[in-house]
Enzyme design. Structure first.
Site, PDB file in Angstrom:
ATOM      1  N   GLU A  65     -20.739  10.691 -57.886  1.00  0.00           N
ATOM      2  CA  GLU A  65     -21.729  11.912 -58.031  1.00  0.00           C
ATOM      3  C   GLU A  65     -22.817  11.618 -59.036  1.00  0.00           C
ATOM      4  O   GLU A  65     -22.410  11.388 -60.186  1.00  0.00           O
ATOM      5  CB  GLU A  65     -20.867  13.264 -58.217  1.00  0.00           C
ATOM      6  CG  GLU A  65     -22.132  14.308 -58.742  1.00  0.00           C
ATOM      7  CD  GLU A  65     -21.337  15.774 -58.521  1.00  0.00           C
ATOM      8  OE1 GLU A  65     -22.222  16.692 -58.900  1.00  0.00           O
ATOM      9  OE2 GLU A  65     -20.036  15.822 -58.370  1.00  0.00           O
ATOM     10  N   ASP A 139     -33.430  17.299 -59.782  1.00  0.00           N
ATOM     11  CA  ASP A 139     -34.757  17.756 -60.107  1.00  0.00           C
ATOM     12  C   ASP A 139     -35.857  17.564 -59.215  1.00  0.00           C
ATOM     13  O   ASP A 139     -36.065  16.356 -58.879  1.00  0.00           O
ATOM     14  CB  ASP A 139     -35.287  17.047 -61.400  1.00  0.00           C
ATOM     15  CG  ASP A 139     -36.384  17.688 -62.273  1.00  0.00           C
ATOM     16  OD1 ASP A 139     -37.221  18.247 -61.716  1.00  0.00           O
ATOM     17  OD2 ASP A 139     -36.317  17.826 -63.743  1.00  0.00           O
ATOM     18  N   THR A 213     -21.931  25.483 -57.455  1.00  0.00           N
ATOM     19  CA  THR A 213     -22.000  25.119 -58.811  1.00  0.00           C
ATOM     20  C   THR A 213     -23.061  26.277 -59.709  1.00  0.00           C
ATOM     21  O   THR A 213     -23.552  27.104 -59.124  1.00  0.00           O
ATOM     22  CB  THR A 213     -22.984  23.941 -59.061  1.00  0.00           C
ATOM     23  OG1 THR A 213     -24.406  24.139 -58.553  1.00  0.00           O
ATOM     24  CG2 THR A 213     -22.173  22.810 -58.205  1.00  0.00           C
ATOM     25  N   ARG A 214     -22.918  26.124 -60.773  1.00  0.00           N
ATOM     26  CA  ARG A 214     -23.306  27.232 -61.683  1.00  0.00           C
ATOM     27  C   ARG A 214     -24.946  27.205 -61.297  1.00  0.00           C
ATOM     28  O   ARG A 214     -25.651  28.320 -61.373  1.00  0.00           O
ATOM     29  CB  ARG A 214     -23.161  27.082 -63.358  1.00  0.00           C
ATOM     30  CG  ARG A 214     -23.536  28.035 -64.049  1.00  0.00           C
ATOM     31  CD  ARG A 214     -23.492  27.605 -65.585  1.00  0.00           C
ATOM     32  NE  ARG A 214     -21.937  27.047 -65.936  1.00  0.00           N
ATOM     33  CZ  ARG A 214     -21.477  26.550 -66.843  1.00  0.00           C
ATOM     34  NH1 ARG A 214     -22.508  26.310 -67.934  1.00  0.00           N
ATOM     35  NH2 ARG A 214     -20.482  25.840 -66.877  1.00  0.00           N
ATOM     36  N   TYR A 215     -25.357  26.177 -61.308  1.00  0.00           N
ATOM     37  CA  TYR A 215     -26.871  25.894 -60.895  1.00  0.00           C
ATOM     38  C   TYR A 215     -27.195  26.708 -59.585  1.00  0.00           C
ATOM     39  O   TYR A 215     -28.389  27.447 -59.384  1.00  0.00           O
ATOM     40  CB  TYR A 215     -27.356  24.705 -61.076  1.00  0.00           C
ATOM     41  CG  TYR A 215     -29.006  24.486 -60.435  1.00  0.00           C
ATOM     42  CD1 TYR A 215     -29.964  24.606 -61.656  1.00  0.00           C
ATOM     43  CD2 TYR A 215     -29.377  24.359 -59.299  1.00  0.00           C
ATOM     44  CE1 TYR A 215     -31.057  24.429 -61.250  1.00  0.00           C
ATOM     45  CE2 TYR A 215     -30.489  24.296 -59.046  1.00  0.00           C
ATOM     46  CZ  TYR A 215     -31.599  24.318 -59.776  1.00  0.00           C
ATOM     47  OH  TYR A 215     -32.828  24.162 -59.560  1.00  0.00           O
ATOM     48  N   GLU A 216     -26.357  26.483 -58.398  1.00  0.00           N
ATOM     49  CA  GLU A 216     -26.824  26.931 -57.256  1.00  0.00           C
ATOM     50  C   GLU A 216     -26.625  28.511 -57.227  1.00  0.00           C
ATOM     51  O   GLU A 216     -27.325  29.028 -56.678  1.00  0.00           O
ATOM     52  CB  GLU A 216     -25.462  26.385 -56.611  1.00  0.00           C
ATOM     53  CG  GLU A 216     -25.607  26.852 -55.011  1.00  0.00           C
ATOM     54  CD  GLU A 216     -24.350  26.431 -54.101  1.00  0.00           C
ATOM     55  OE1 GLU A 216     -24.250  26.953 -53.043  1.00  0.00           O
ATOM     56  OE2 GLU A 216     -23.731  25.588 -54.697  1.00  0.00           O
TER      57      GLU A 216
END
Length: 235
Positions: A65, A139, A213-216
């Site tokens: 990853e 990013d 994920t937390r970002y998603e």
């Protein structure tokens, strides 16, 4: 950008944060004690890594990853696939500390780490040595003058094609529509990759083995998209 991003000379400039807020004492201790034990050591000179030698038991396959953020996806995959060897690449030390906490808590002994720009590590992995590659919510570098900082370029796509074994899988996720278009153009024009989507539903919904994920969940840029590509067999 031109049709042949990257060119013959690979970019080796890293752009992005390496540190955020000050770590709590426990997380800082993991950086000092656990991270050195799990960090992949590159061979001297220009030798290739032996992925099997990195792990406490021979892995069935190697998965990598690139830019794992806080590590939720990697930790989930490692917990659900204990027979797989994982290498996670992440230069942001706060995210690295979060994953280290999960590794220690859940006994994820088949995880190894690269706390820096992924490209030097990828350069030292053997051809066809990786079964699955993940690049999730990279990013987007939205400004035109920063497009050369995006990880997906023609030369890096070629590197990923070299690394994946026949029928291996590249997974890309983004919530940025311009980056979606950019990534699709560059991966699809490399003949080593076949896009597996059969319709819009195939790239607008996560696969069952693709945890959020937390970002998603923040959906910072818009609706997430999920791309899956198969590495075509070599001639």
């Amino acid at each position: 950008m031109t049709e042949t991003d990257g060119g013959a000379e690979k970019r080796r400039h890293f752009h992005g944060r390496r540190h955020g807020r000050k770590l709590r004492a426990g997380r800082a201790a993991l950086i000092e004690t656990l991270l050195p034990r799990l960090t992949v050591a590159l061979p001297e000179h220009s030798g290739a890594l032996d992925p099997a030698a990195l792990f406490p038991r021979p892995p069935r396959e190697l998965w990598v990853e690139i830019g794992f953020g806080a590590g939720e996806h990697l930790a989930w995959q490692a917990a659900h696939h204990p027979e797989i060897g994982f290498i996670g690449c992440e230069p942001f030390i706060n995210g690295m500390s979060t994953l280290l906490a999960a590794v220690e808590r859940d006994g994820l002994d088949m995880v190894r780490l690269w706390p820096d720009d992924a490209r030097p590590l990828l350069d030292r992995l053997p051809d066809g040595s990786v079964g699955r590659l993940f690049l999730l919510f990279a990013d987007p570098w939205p400004k035109l003058r920063h497009h050369n900082r995006r990880f997906i370029q023609d030369d890096t796509v070629a590197d990923l094609a070299r690394l994946l074994k026949d029928d291996g899988e590249l997974r890309i996720a983004t919530d940025d529509a311009p980056l979606l278009d950019w990534s699709l153009q560059r991966v699809r024009r490399n003949p080593a990759f076949a896009w597996t989507a059969e319709g819009p539903a195939d790239w607008r919904e996560r696969a069952a083995d693709w945890p959020p994920t937390r970002y998603e969940e923040k959906a910072l840029h818009g609706r997430p998209y999920y791309l899956r590509f198969r590495r075509r067999p070599r001639d």
